[in-house]
Write an enzyme that holds these catalytic residues in place. Structure first.
Site, PDB file in Angstrom:
ATOM      1  N   ASP A 156       2.560  -2.913   4.126  1.00  0.00           N
ATOM      2  CA  ASP A 156       3.763  -2.787   3.317  1.00  0.00           C
ATOM      3  C   ASP A 156       4.980  -2.895   4.232  1.00  0.00           C
ATOM      4  O   ASP A 156       4.848  -3.044   5.455  1.00  0.00           O
ATOM      5  CB  ASP A 156       3.784  -1.456   2.558  1.00  0.00           C
ATOM      6  CG  ASP A 156       4.474  -1.575   1.194  1.00  0.00           C
ATOM      7  OD1 ASP A 156       5.482  -2.311   1.115  1.00  0.00           O
ATOM      8  OD2 ASP A 156       4.013  -0.942   0.233  1.00  0.00           O
ATOM      9  N   ASP A 163      -5.671  -2.506 -19.600  1.00  0.00           N
ATOM     10  CA  ASP A 163      -5.614  -2.713 -21.044  1.00  0.00           C
ATOM     11  C   ASP A 163      -6.884  -2.199 -21.720  1.00  0.00           C
ATOM     12  O   ASP A 163      -6.842  -1.616 -22.817  1.00  0.00           O
ATOM     13  CB  ASP A 163      -5.418  -4.196 -21.362  1.00  0.00           C
ATOM     14  CG  ASP A 163      -4.147  -4.745 -20.754  1.00  0.00           C
ATOM     15  OD1 ASP A 163      -3.146  -4.010 -20.710  1.00  0.00           O
ATOM     16  OD2 ASP A 163      -4.153  -5.907 -20.305  1.00  0.00           O
ATOM     17  N   ALA A 190       0.790  -1.226   0.000  1.00  0.00           N
ATOM     18  CA  ALA A 190       0.000   0.000   0.000  1.00  0.00           C
ATOM     19  C   ALA A 190       0.825   1.281   0.000  1.00  0.00           C
ATOM     20  O   ALA A 190       0.274   2.363  -0.204  1.00  0.00           O
ATOM     21  CB  ALA A 190      -0.928   0.011   1.227  1.00  0.00           C
ATOM     22  N   SER A 191       2.137   1.177   0.219  1.00  0.00           N
ATOM     23  CA  SER A 191       2.952   2.393   0.267  1.00  0.00           C
ATOM     24  C   SER A 191       3.625   2.702  -1.063  1.00  0.00           C
ATOM     25  O   SER A 191       4.312   3.717  -1.187  1.00  0.00           O
ATOM     26  CB  SER A 191       4.028   2.268   1.353  1.00  0.00           C
ATOM     27  OG  SER A 191       3.432   2.191   2.625  1.00  0.00           O
ATOM     28  N   ASN A 214       2.998  -7.576 -11.294  1.00  0.00           N
ATOM     29  CA  ASN A 214       3.443  -8.149 -12.559  1.00  0.00           C
ATOM     30  C   ASN A 214       4.573  -9.147 -12.372  1.00  0.00           C
ATOM     31  O   ASN A 214       5.318  -9.062 -11.408  1.00  0.00           O
ATOM     32  CB  ASN A 214       3.910  -7.021 -13.498  1.00  0.00           C
ATOM     33  CG  ASN A 214       2.750  -6.407 -14.260  1.00  0.00           C
ATOM     34  OD1 ASN A 214       1.863  -7.107 -14.715  1.00  0.00           O
ATOM     35  ND2 ASN A 214       2.754  -5.096 -14.383  1.00  0.00           N
ATOM     36  N   ARG A 267       8.451  -1.680 -13.096  1.00  0.00           N
ATOM     37  CA  ARG A 267       9.322  -1.806 -14.263  1.00  0.00           C
ATOM     38  C   ARG A 267      10.193  -0.570 -14.417  1.00  0.00           C
ATOM     39  O   ARG A 267       9.786   0.541 -14.125  1.00  0.00           O
ATOM     40  CB  ARG A 267       8.488  -1.995 -15.536  1.00  0.00           C
ATOM     41  CG  ARG A 267       8.003  -3.396 -15.725  1.00  0.00           C
ATOM     42  CD  ARG A 267       7.654  -3.644 -17.172  1.00  0.00           C
ATOM     43  NE  ARG A 267       6.584  -2.771 -17.649  1.00  0.00           N
ATOM     44  CZ  ARG A 267       6.356  -2.530 -18.932  1.00  0.00           C
ATOM     45  NH1 ARG A 267       7.150  -3.046 -19.852  1.00  0.00           N
ATOM     46  NH2 ARG A 267       5.351  -1.763 -19.298  1.00  0.00           N
ATOM     47  N   HIS A 281      -1.835 -10.172 -19.986  1.00  0.00           N
ATOM     48  CA  HIS A 281      -1.583  -8.803 -19.540  1.00  0.00           C
ATOM     49  C   HIS A 281      -0.127  -8.396 -19.772  1.00  0.00           C
ATOM     50  O   HIS A 281       0.495  -7.755 -18.932  1.00  0.00           O
ATOM     51  CB  HIS A 281      -1.941  -8.664 -18.050  1.00  0.00           C
ATOM     52  CG  HIS A 281      -1.858  -7.260 -17.528  1.00  0.00           C
ATOM     53  ND1 HIS A 281      -2.516  -6.201 -18.112  1.00  0.00           N
ATOM     54  CD2 HIS A 281      -1.177  -6.735 -16.477  1.00  0.00           C
ATOM     55  CE1 HIS A 281      -2.259  -5.093 -17.433  1.00  0.00           C
ATOM     56  NE2 HIS A 281      -1.435  -5.384 -16.438  1.00  0.00           N
TER      57      HIS A 281
END
Length: 333
Positions: A34, A152, A9-10, A121, A83, A179
């Site tokens: 977190d 998406d 959550a952070s 992810n 990412r 995804h």
């Protein structure tokens, strides 16, 4: 009481997602977990005049994760590293897979009846990881596990409206498959309101929808990935699940990456996608989660080609997630 928990959550997604969930009046208790900062984030959000009471939990707290998930109706997982430029979703796997497995273990032990929304992810692999952990604890209900692919669809609406001239919020483009990259299959032939694109426009739009996340990673120049738009997408899907499972709203259809064996209609779709166990399609939500999975029908020739390209990539990602949990289980023996 309707308790919703955000794990991670952070972070860049977690904070705006928590804000949007605080604004959802169906939520009465919002638990934030977190490694750092969650008490401060919770105190900040708790000043907002909506019904949900907010509490932050840390990893270092005594049984912080257990307390965060216990009694939760819905758990959203955006935890993990973002990412960076040049990094694919698959590059994230080694780190995020371990994080997700640990969180799934806690959910299996302390919140086995919760609805689980996976954002971390690579979703094509992390959803199977969660499923395998739940299976090993004997608490897997496939109707309650979702990979959030809503972003998406949000991107598809935005990008197509730029060309068609429609109002983006009124545009719907079904997006199926997975995804990441080529596993994202926008069905532009089924756009509503109807619009005819040229072949060149279809190809360009498809690529942009598939790799839209790269635009954000590049624009942020090393400072992160798609966080605000992903928080919006996560909150939108969370609202859909809460409306169906708490508020009794019927007929809600949203895209999600799910276990196809969850319902009979999913098994029918499974035959269409070469036996894949997981696939994203439009899902009708009900009181118990997945109520119906819509089939793939009347695809254009171009979309059929996209599907053929996506299936082997999805299979590799699914197998990778399953194998990760299997290997981790062996190491504990």
């Amino acid at each position: 009481m309707v308790k919703v928990t955000v794990l991670g959550a952070s972070g860049g997604i977690g904070q705006p997602l928590s804000l949007l969930l605080k604004l959802n009046t169906t939520v009465t208790n919002l638990a934030l977990y977190d490694l750092v900062n969650t008490p401060g984030v919770a105190a900040d959000l708790d000043h907002i005049n909506t019904p949900a009471k907010v509490k932050g939990y840390l990893q270092k707290d005594n049984n912080g994760l257990e307390h965060a998930v216990t009694g939760s109706h819905l758990i959203v997982i955006p935890a993990g590293i973002p990412r960076k430029p040049g990094m694919t979703r698959d590059d994230l796997f080694k780190i995020n897979a371990g994080i997700v497995r640990s969180l799934a273990t806690a959910i299996a032990q302390f919140a086995p009846q919760a609805f689980i929304l996976v954002i971390s992810n690579p979703v094509n692999s992390t959803v199977p990881i969660v499923a395998e952990v739940l299976k090993r604890h004997g608490v897997f209900d496939p109707r309650r596990l979702f990979g959030v692919t809503t972003l998406d669809v949000v991107r598809a609406s935005t990008f197509t409206a730029e060309i068609s001239g429609a109002v983006s919020k009124d545009v719907t483009v079904p997006v199926v498959g997975g995804h990441s990259g080529v596993t994202i299959i926008p069905l532009l032939s089924k756009i509503t309101p109807k619009h005819e694109f040229t072949h060149e426009q279809v190809a360009a739009l498809t690529k942009r929808i598939q790799f839209g996340g790269d635009e954000v990673v590049k624009a942020k120049d090393g400072a992160g990935s798609a966080t605000l738009s992903m928080a919006h997408a996560g909150a939108r899907f969370a609202k859909a699940v809460l409306d169906a499972t708490v508020n009794g709203v019927a007929g809600i259809v949203e895209p999600a990456y799910v276990y196809l064996g969850a319902v009979d209609s999913g098994n029918q779709l499974k035959a269409t996608v070469d036996g894949l166990d997981y696939f994203s399609s439009n899902i009708e939500l009900g009181f118990y989660g997945v109520r119906n999975i819509q089939p793939l029908e009347d695809l254009s020739t171009y979309e059929q080609d996209l599907l053929r390209a996506a299936i082997p990539e999805l299979k590799k990602s699914i197998d990778k997630g399953v194998a990760f949990v299997e290997e981790a289980s062996k190491q504990k023996l």
